[in-house]
Scaffold this motif. Structure first.
Motif, PDB file in Angstrom:
ATOM      1  N   ALA A 129       0.818  -1.216   0.000  1.00  0.00           N
ATOM      2  CA  ALA A 129       0.000   0.000   0.000  1.00  0.00           C
ATOM      3  C   ALA A 129       0.847   1.259   0.000  1.00  0.00           C
ATOM      4  O   ALA A 129       0.436   2.290  -0.543  1.00  0.00           O
ATOM      5  CB  ALA A 129      -0.941  -0.014   1.188  1.00  0.00           C
ATOM      6  N   ASP A 130       2.041   1.227   0.585  1.00  0.00           N
ATOM      7  CA  ASP A 130       2.872   2.426   0.647  1.00  0.00           C
ATOM      8  C   ASP A 130       3.752   2.586  -0.589  1.00  0.00           C
ATOM      9  O   ASP A 130       4.584   3.486  -0.655  1.00  0.00           O
ATOM     10  CB  ASP A 130       3.733   2.416   1.915  1.00  0.00           C
ATOM     11  CG  ASP A 130       4.711   1.254   1.955  1.00  0.00           C
ATOM     12  OD1 ASP A 130       4.636   0.388   1.058  1.00  0.00           O
ATOM     13  OD2 ASP A 130       5.533   1.220   2.880  1.00  0.00           O
ATOM     14  N   GLY A 131       3.592   1.702  -1.593  1.00  0.00           N
ATOM     15  CA  GLY A 131       4.363   1.811  -2.819  1.00  0.00           C
ATOM     16  C   GLY A 131       5.621   0.973  -2.830  1.00  0.00           C
ATOM     17  O   GLY A 131       6.242   0.800  -3.873  1.00  0.00           O
ATOM     18  N   ALA A 132       6.032   0.440  -1.691  1.00  0.00           N
ATOM     19  CA  ALA A 132       7.217  -0.407  -1.641  1.00  0.00           C
ATOM     20  C   ALA A 132       6.873  -1.771  -2.220  1.00  0.00           C
ATOM     21  O   ALA A 132       5.708  -2.168  -2.232  1.00  0.00           O
ATOM     22  CB  ALA A 132       7.697  -0.565  -0.197  1.00  0.00           C
ATOM     23  N   PRO A 133       7.859  -2.500  -2.709  1.00  0.00           N
ATOM     24  CA  PRO A 133       7.563  -3.828  -3.235  1.00  0.00           C
ATOM     25  C   PRO A 133       7.018  -4.740  -2.132  1.00  0.00           C
ATOM     26  O   PRO A 133       7.518  -4.734  -1.011  1.00  0.00           O
ATOM     27  CB  PRO A 133       8.891  -4.342  -3.765  1.00  0.00           C
ATOM     28  CG  PRO A 133       9.909  -3.323  -3.437  1.00  0.00           C
ATOM     29  CD  PRO A 133       9.250  -2.138  -2.834  1.00  0.00           C
ATOM     30  N   ALA A 134       5.994  -5.500  -2.465  1.00  0.00           N
ATOM     31  CA  ALA A 134       5.379  -6.407  -1.500  1.00  0.00           C
ATOM     32  C   ALA A 134       6.282  -7.624  -1.307  1.00  0.00           C
ATOM     33  O   ALA A 134       6.991  -8.017  -2.223  1.00  0.00           O
ATOM     34  CB  ALA A 134       4.008  -6.848  -1.989  1.00  0.00           C
ATOM     35  N   PRO A 135       6.274  -8.210  -0.128  1.00  0.00           N
ATOM     36  CA  PRO A 135       7.106  -9.398   0.100  1.00  0.00           C
ATOM     37  C   PRO A 135       6.593 -10.575  -0.724  1.00  0.00           C
ATOM     38  O   PRO A 135       5.402 -10.719  -0.964  1.00  0.00           O
ATOM     39  CB  PRO A 135       6.972  -9.655   1.591  1.00  0.00           C
ATOM     40  CG  PRO A 135       5.778  -8.900   2.028  1.00  0.00           C
ATOM     41  CD  PRO A 135       5.557  -7.793   1.064  1.00  0.00           C
ATOM     42  N   ASP A 136       7.530 -11.420  -1.151  1.00  0.00           N
ATOM     43  CA  ASP A 136       7.168 -12.627  -1.885  1.00  0.00           C
ATOM     44  C   ASP A 136       6.827 -13.778  -0.951  1.00  0.00           C
ATOM     45  O   ASP A 136       6.105 -14.688  -1.326  1.00  0.00           O
ATOM     46  CB  ASP A 136       8.336 -13.067  -2.780  1.00  0.00           C
ATOM     47  CG  ASP A 136       8.621 -12.063  -3.874  1.00  0.00           C
ATOM     48  OD1 ASP A 136       7.656 -11.618  -4.524  1.00  0.00           O
ATOM     49  OD2 ASP A 136       9.794 -11.711  -4.059  1.00  0.00           O
ATOM     50  N   ALA A 184      11.980 -16.992  -4.063  1.00  0.00           N
ATOM     51  CA  ALA A 184      11.720 -15.896  -3.142  1.00  0.00           C
ATOM     52  C   ALA A 184      13.013 -15.092  -3.035  1.00  0.00           C
ATOM     53  O   ALA A 184      13.937 -15.494  -2.337  1.00  0.00           O
ATOM     54  CB  ALA A 184      11.293 -16.429  -1.778  1.00  0.00           C
ATOM     55  N   PRO A 185      13.132 -13.952  -3.746  1.00  0.00           N
ATOM     56  CA  PRO A 185      14.420 -13.278  -3.875  1.00  0.00           C
ATOM     57  C   PRO A 185      15.018 -12.755  -2.565  1.00  0.00           C
ATOM     58  O   PRO A 185      16.223 -12.788  -2.398  1.00  0.00           O
ATOM     59  CB  PRO A 185      14.135 -12.131  -4.846  1.00  0.00           C
ATOM     60  CG  PRO A 185      12.672 -11.945  -4.828  1.00  0.00           C
ATOM     61  CD  PRO A 185      12.075 -13.259  -4.443  1.00  0.00           C
TER      62      PRO A 185
END
Length: 184
Positions: free
Chosen positions: A144-151, A177-178
């Motif tokens: 939601a804050d624009g950061a990449p979501a965790p895999d 899962a990087p």
């Protein structure tokens, strides 16, 4: 109600008179059938009490066996999330990897025992389950804050050694899962 009560009272009175007449004519010695019936009733009563006592003992044994688990659950009180910013800490759809003291689970389903991770077959099974969970998850590219979501959401019990956790996170990284092995 009054009619029912009166009917029951008449029935009890008639039966009391009948039983009184029978008692006056009856011998005091019970018949063989009476003894058998009395022994059957006594046996059923004693058997019921023995079974009841056995069940109570089993219940107490089960409570003693489960007491540590219930004590642990009572201490596991997660922090309240009400104070967190809902926009910044919105939930995401990443699959969950749970590493407990003795087991490994993916999305709440047990996959393997930690002690079995020495076996190459178990490593292949864990890797396959992780890969399946990662590919089945819907794409959630941004939080939601624009950061990449965790895999992958990872939960590790504090009693799991770092070497075991790092090995499992390495398996997760190999399945796609990087950021799984970059935890500190």
């Amino acid at each position: 109600m009054a009619l029912t009560a009166a009917s029951l009272l008449v029935l009890v009175a008639v039966e009391a008179i009948r039983l009184r007449r029978l008692w006056a004519r009856a011998e005091l010695r019970p018949s063989a059938h009476g003894w058998v019936l009395g022994l059957v009733v006594l046996g059923v009563t004693l058997g019921d009490q023995a079974l009841h006592t056995r069940f109570l003992g089993g219940r107490d044994d089960l409570r003693r066996a489960l007491e540590p688990q219930f004590t642990l659950f009572a201490r596991l009180d997660p922090p309240e999330g009400a104070a967190l910013d809902r926009a910044r800490f919105a939930p995401h759809v990443a699959p969950a990897l749970q590493i407990a003291r003795d087991r490994l689970a993916i999305n709440g389903e047990g996959v393997a025992r930690l002690s079995a991770l020495e076996s190459p077959d178990v490593v292949v099974a864990v890797t396959a389950a992780l890969g399946k969970a990662l590919t089945a998850a819907p794409p959630d590219t941004q939080a939601a804050d624009g950061a990449p979501a965790p895999d992958l959401a990872v939960l590790v019990d504090r009693q799991v050694s770092w070497s075991q956790a790092a090995r499992i996170l390495g398996l997760a990284r190999r399945t796609g899962a990087p950021g799984a092995s970059s935890c500190s």
